[in-house]
Design a protein around this motif. Structure first.
Motif, short mmCIF file in Angstrom:
data_model
loop_
_atom_site.label_atom_id
_atom_site.label_comp_id
_atom_site.label_asym_id
_atom_site.label_seq_id
_atom_site.Cartn_x
_atom_site.Cartn_y
_atom_site.Cartn_z
N LEU A 25 0.83 -1.21 0.00
CA LEU A 25 0.00 0.00 0.00
C LEU A 25 0.86 1.26 0.00
O LEU A 25 0.49 2.28 -0.58
N LYS A 26 2.02 1.19 0.63
CA LYS A 26 2.93 2.33 0.70
C LYS A 26 3.73 2.50 -0.58
O LYS A 26 3.93 3.64 -1.06
N ASN A 27 4.20 1.40 -1.16
CA ASN A 27 5.16 1.48 -2.26
C ASN A 27 4.55 1.43 -3.66
O ASN A 27 5.10 2.04 -4.58
N MET A 28 3.43 0.73 -3.82
CA MET A 28 2.87 0.60 -5.17
C MET A 28 2.42 1.92 -5.77
O MET A 28 2.65 2.17 -6.96
N PRO A 29 1.77 2.83 -5.01
CA PRO A 29 1.42 4.13 -5.60
C PRO A 29 2.65 4.90 -6.09
O PRO A 29 2.60 5.56 -7.13
N LYS A 30 3.75 4.82 -5.33
CA LYS A 30 4.99 5.49 -5.74
C LYS A 30 5.52 4.87 -7.03
O LYS A 30 5.97 5.57 -7.94
N TYR A 31 5.48 3.56 -7.09
CA TYR A 31 5.96 2.86 -8.29
C TYR A 31 5.09 3.20 -9.50
O TYR A 31 5.61 3.47 -10.59
N GLU A 32 3.78 3.20 -9.31
CA GLU A 32 2.87 3.51 -10.42
C GLU A 32 3.08 4.94 -10.90
O GLU A 32 2.96 5.23 -12.10
N ARG A 33 3.38 5.86 -9.98
CA ARG A 33 3.67 7.24 -10.39
C ARG A 33 4.93 7.31 -11.25
O ARG A 33 4.97 8.00 -12.26
N ILE A 34 5.97 6.59 -10.83
CA ILE A 34 7.21 6.56 -11.61
C ILE A 34 6.95 5.95 -12.98
O ILE A 34 7.42 6.46 -14.00
N LEU A 35 6.20 4.85 -13.01
CA LEU A 35 5.89 4.18 -14.27
C LEU A 35 5.15 5.11 -15.23
O LEU A 35 5.45 5.16 -16.42
N GLU A 36 4.21 5.85 -14.69
CA GLU A 36 3.45 6.80 -15.53
C GLU A 36 4.33 7.95 -15.99
O GLU A 36 4.22 8.40 -17.13
N SER A 37 5.21 8.43 -15.14
CA SER A 37 6.06 9.57 -15.47
C SER A 37 7.18 9.17 -16.43
O SER A 37 7.44 9.89 -17.40
N TRP A 38 7.83 8.07 -16.18
CA TRP A 38 8.98 7.65 -17.00
C TRP A 38 8.59 6.88 -18.24
O TRP A 38 9.33 6.87 -19.22
#
Length: 227
Positions: free
Chosen positions: A47-60
């Motif tokens: 719950l803590k890390n997946m939103p951060k990862y999804e943000r990076i995936l969308e940005s990069w």
């Protein structure tokens, strides 16, 4: 004990369902992750890390994100994460560039047996070959931040550190649990057309005869020299 087992089963079900919704399959890593971390810590971690990862995936974008995840996992020696993200990278690379990446998933994983400097060098050479200079810069920065995260100054640096930390945890779990590879860790895995197209292209490539760099030798028959 019974309550503990029930909590673990619920946590595994939730995380496997999350993977199924995102990628179209139930990831093999979820059960070992819950067993190793505990039910509540495992769910909280995602719950803590997946939103951060999804943000990076969308940005990069998928090429840069999955490539860096692959490189980190290869350096860490995790077969599970290396395959899952290398495969995702391969599918997106084929979809975007209409070509195969020179290194297959198996080729990439084989690099983990080399010293770290050689692994980085091989990745750099391949990225130069396919004209991905920015991804090569990301690789070099990742290596620097992996050794010294205090060097992070920009948001991009912080994102790279996030991936390093995140995959450090996932890789350790995958290695400890000897987790078997599954599918591509990306929504593109649900697109059967690209999985089939990639498999067919790789199969056709492997059937092509290798071109030897050595000169051909002519085998002479002694009878040819008889008068």
């Amino acid at each position: 004990m019974a309550r503990h087992n029930i909590l673990q089963k619920v946590a595994i079900f939730l995380l496997e369902t999350l993977g199924d919704q995102l990628w179209g399959f139930r990831p093999n890593l979820m059960a070992p992750f819950v067993v190793q971390k505990g039910a509540f810590p495992a769910v909280f971690w995602f719950l803590k890390n997946m939103p951060k990862y999804e943000r990076i995936l969308e940005s990069w974008g998928p090429i840069r994100t999955h490539l860096l995840a692959t490189e980190i996992s290869t350096l860490n020696g995790c077969a599970y994460c290396t395959h899952g993200h290398a495969y995702a990278f391969q599918l997106h690379y084929l979809k975007i560039r209409e070509a195969l990446f020179p290194l297959s998933e198996a080729n990439i994983w084989a690099l983990h047996e080399l010293p770290e400097a050689k692994i980085v060098q091989r990745f750099e050479q391949t990225l130069e070959q396919v004209d991905l200079p920015l991804e090569s810069l990301d690789l070099r920065r990742m290596v620097e931040l992996r050794k010294n995260p205090t060097l992070a100054t920009t948001q991009k640096d912080k994102d790279i550190c996030q991936l390093i930390e995140m995959f450090g945890t996932l890789n350790a779990c995958g290695i400890y649990g000897n987790v078997q590879a599954d599918q591509a860790h990306d929504p593109i895995n649900k697109e059967r057309i690209w999985r089939d197209r990639y498999a067919n292209r790789r199969a056709a490539q492997q059937q092509q005869p290798a071109i030897s760099a050595e000169p051909r030798l002519t085998i002479l028959n002694p009878k040819d020299f008889q008068l």
